[in-house]
Motif scaffolding. Structure first.
Motif, PDB file in Angstrom:
ATOM      1  N   VAL A   6       0.860  -1.182   0.000  1.00  0.00           N
ATOM      2  CA  VAL A   6       0.000   0.000   0.000  1.00  0.00           C
ATOM      3  C   VAL A   6       0.895   1.230   0.000  1.00  0.00           C
ATOM      4  O   VAL A   6       1.989   1.213   0.580  1.00  0.00           O
ATOM      5  CB  VAL A   6      -0.964   0.003   1.208  1.00  0.00           C
ATOM      6  N   TYR A   7       0.440   2.266  -0.693  1.00  0.00           N
ATOM      7  CA  TYR A   7       1.231   3.476  -0.877  1.00  0.00           C
ATOM      8  C   TYR A   7       0.485   4.691  -0.345  1.00  0.00           C
ATOM      9  O   TYR A   7      -0.745   4.708  -0.294  1.00  0.00           O
ATOM     10  CB  TYR A   7       1.524   3.688  -2.359  1.00  0.00           C
ATOM     11  N   LEU A   8       1.264   5.706  -0.002  1.00  0.00           N
ATOM     12  CA  LEU A   8       0.693   7.009   0.320  1.00  0.00           C
ATOM     13  C   LEU A   8       1.522   8.062  -0.405  1.00  0.00           C
ATOM     14  O   LEU A   8       2.662   8.316  -0.025  1.00  0.00           O
ATOM     15  CB  LEU A   8       0.674   7.277   1.823  1.00  0.00           C
ATOM     16  N   GLN A   9       0.948   8.618  -1.453  1.00  0.00           N
ATOM     17  CA  GLN A   9       1.589   9.711  -2.178  1.00  0.00           C
ATOM     18  C   GLN A   9       1.218  11.016  -1.494  1.00  0.00           C
ATOM     19  O   GLN A   9       0.035  11.340  -1.382  1.00  0.00           O
ATOM     20  CB  GLN A   9       1.132   9.729  -3.639  1.00  0.00           C
ATOM     21  N   MET A  10       2.219  11.746  -1.048  1.00  0.00           N
ATOM     22  CA  MET A  10       1.992  12.981  -0.301  1.00  0.00           C
ATOM     23  C   MET A  10       2.577  14.139  -1.100  1.00  0.00           C
ATOM     24  O   MET A  10       3.791  14.200  -1.322  1.00  0.00           O
ATOM     25  CB  MET A  10       2.655  12.893   1.068  1.00  0.00           C
ATOM     26  N   ASN A  11       1.708  15.028  -1.551  1.00  0.00           N
ATOM     27  CA  ASN A  11       2.131  16.199  -2.311  1.00  0.00           C
ATOM     28  C   ASN A  11       1.917  17.472  -1.497  1.00  0.00           C
ATOM     29  O   ASN A  11       1.127  17.487  -0.556  1.00  0.00           O
ATOM     30  CB  ASN A  11       1.348  16.283  -3.616  1.00  0.00           C
ATOM     31  N   THR A  12       2.598  18.511  -1.905  1.00  0.00           N
ATOM     32  CA  THR A  12       2.473  19.821  -1.257  1.00  0.00           C
ATOM     33  C   THR A  12       2.537  19.685   0.263  1.00  0.00           C
ATOM     34  O   THR A  12       1.654  20.128   1.011  1.00  0.00           O
ATOM     35  CB  THR A  12       1.148  20.517  -1.667  1.00  0.00           C
ATOM     36  N   LEU A  13       3.594  19.050   0.734  1.00  0.00           N
ATOM     37  CA  LEU A  13       3.737  18.811   2.161  1.00  0.00           C
ATOM     38  C   LEU A  13       3.857  20.124   2.919  1.00  0.00           C
ATOM     39  O   LEU A  13       4.456  21.097   2.440  1.00  0.00           O
ATOM     40  CB  LEU A  13       4.942  17.926   2.432  1.00  0.00           C
ATOM     41  N   LYS A  14       3.281  20.126   4.121  1.00  0.00           N
ATOM     42  CA  LYS A  14       3.304  21.290   4.994  1.00  0.00           C
ATOM     43  C   LYS A  14       4.037  20.918   6.280  1.00  0.00           C
ATOM     44  O   LYS A  14       4.092  19.743   6.652  1.00  0.00           O
ATOM     45  CB  LYS A  14       1.867  21.706   5.345  1.00  0.00           C
ATOM     46  N   PRO A  15       4.558  21.910   6.994  1.00  0.00           N
ATOM     47  CA  PRO A  15       5.226  21.604   8.271  1.00  0.00           C
ATOM     48  C   PRO A  15       4.306  20.834   9.230  1.00  0.00           C
ATOM     49  O   PRO A  15       4.787  19.974   9.976  1.00  0.00           O
ATOM     50  CB  PRO A  15       5.577  22.988   8.818  1.00  0.00           C
ATOM     51  N   GLU A  16       3.012  21.107   9.186  1.00  0.00           N
ATOM     52  CA  GLU A  16       2.085  20.407  10.078  1.00  0.00           C
ATOM     53  C   GLU A  16       1.853  18.942   9.681  1.00  0.00           C
ATOM     54  O   GLU A  16       1.190  18.207  10.403  1.00  0.00           O
ATOM     55  CB  GLU A  16       0.739  21.137  10.168  1.00  0.00           C
ATOM     56  N   ASP A  17       2.392  18.512   8.558  1.00  0.00           N
ATOM     57  CA  ASP A  17       2.351  17.095   8.185  1.00  0.00           C
ATOM     58  C   ASP A  17       3.476  16.309   8.856  1.00  0.00           C
ATOM     59  O   ASP A  17       3.509  15.073   8.767  1.00  0.00           O
ATOM     60  CB  ASP A  17       2.475  16.926   6.672  1.00  0.00           C
ATOM     61  N   THR A  18       4.395  17.001   9.521  1.00  0.00           N
ATOM     62  CA  THR A  18       5.503  16.335  10.193  1.00  0.00           C
ATOM     63  C   THR A  18       4.983  15.399  11.270  1.00  0.00           C
ATOM     64  O   THR A  18       4.234  15.807  12.158  1.00  0.00           O
ATOM     65  CB  THR A  18       6.449  17.383  10.799  1.00  0.00           C
ATOM     66  N   ALA A  19       5.372  14.126  11.171  1.00  0.00           N
ATOM     67  CA  ALA A  19       4.879  13.104  12.081  1.00  0.00           C
ATOM     68  C   ALA A  19       5.554  11.778  11.747  1.00  0.00           C
ATOM     69  O   ALA A  19       6.199  11.640  10.707  1.00  0.00           O
ATOM     70  CB  ALA A  19       3.368  12.940  11.955  1.00  0.00           C
ATOM     71  N   VAL A  20       5.357  10.811  12.636  1.00  0.00           N
ATOM     72  CA  VAL A  20       5.665   9.430  12.298  1.00  0.00           C
ATOM     73  C   VAL A  20       4.413   8.848  11.646  1.00  0.00           C
ATOM     74  O   VAL A  20       3.313   8.958  12.192  1.00  0.00           O
ATOM     75  CB  VAL A  20       6.054   8.606  13.535  1.00  0.00           C
TER      76      VAL A  20
END
Length: 124
Positions: free
Chosen positions: A79-93
């Motif tokens: 399974v994949y997760l494509q993450m675009n336009t990342l923001k600082p608030e996306d920072t996480a494990v």
């Protein structure tokens, strides 16, 4: 019983993209509803994205809708997760999770199988 191993995390600049992967072994992959959760420092684990057993239905938290895309390849048990336009608030494990059911849930308590997590850091 299925084992899950995430990969693809890293340190990027805000606005960049990353693709996470989660490889499964030890179970019949197509029997599992899959999801990505994330946990930032000092915060509770939260749902990010999910996908039905056949991949025909996807689900997203409002905070990632339009920027993240979940997909699965049942032939590759991944399974994949494509993450675009990342923001600082996306920072996480980021954690991959699986449940052997036809019913999807956003509750973390509904998932039995978890990966070890992969760190994603988007710097401003």
């Amino acid at each position: 019983q299925v084992q899950l191993v995430e990969s693809g995390g890293g340190l990027v600049q805000a606005g960049d993209s990353l693709r996470l992967s989660c490889a499964a072994s030890g179970g019949t992959f197509g029997r599992y509803v899959l999801a990505w959760f994330r946990q930032a420092p000092g915060k509770e684990r939260e749902f990010a994205a999910g996908i039905s057993r056949g991949g025909e239905n996807t689900y997203y938290a409002d905070s990632v809708k339009g920027r993240f895309t979940i997909s699965r390849d049942n032939a590759k048990n991944t399974v994949y997760l494509q993450m675009n336009t990342l923001k600082p608030e996306d920072t996480a494990v980021y954690f991959c999770a699986a449940r052997e059911s036809v019913v999807f849930t956003t509750r973390s308590s509904g998932y039995v199988y978890w990966g070890q997590g992969t760190q994603v850091t988007a710097s401003s």
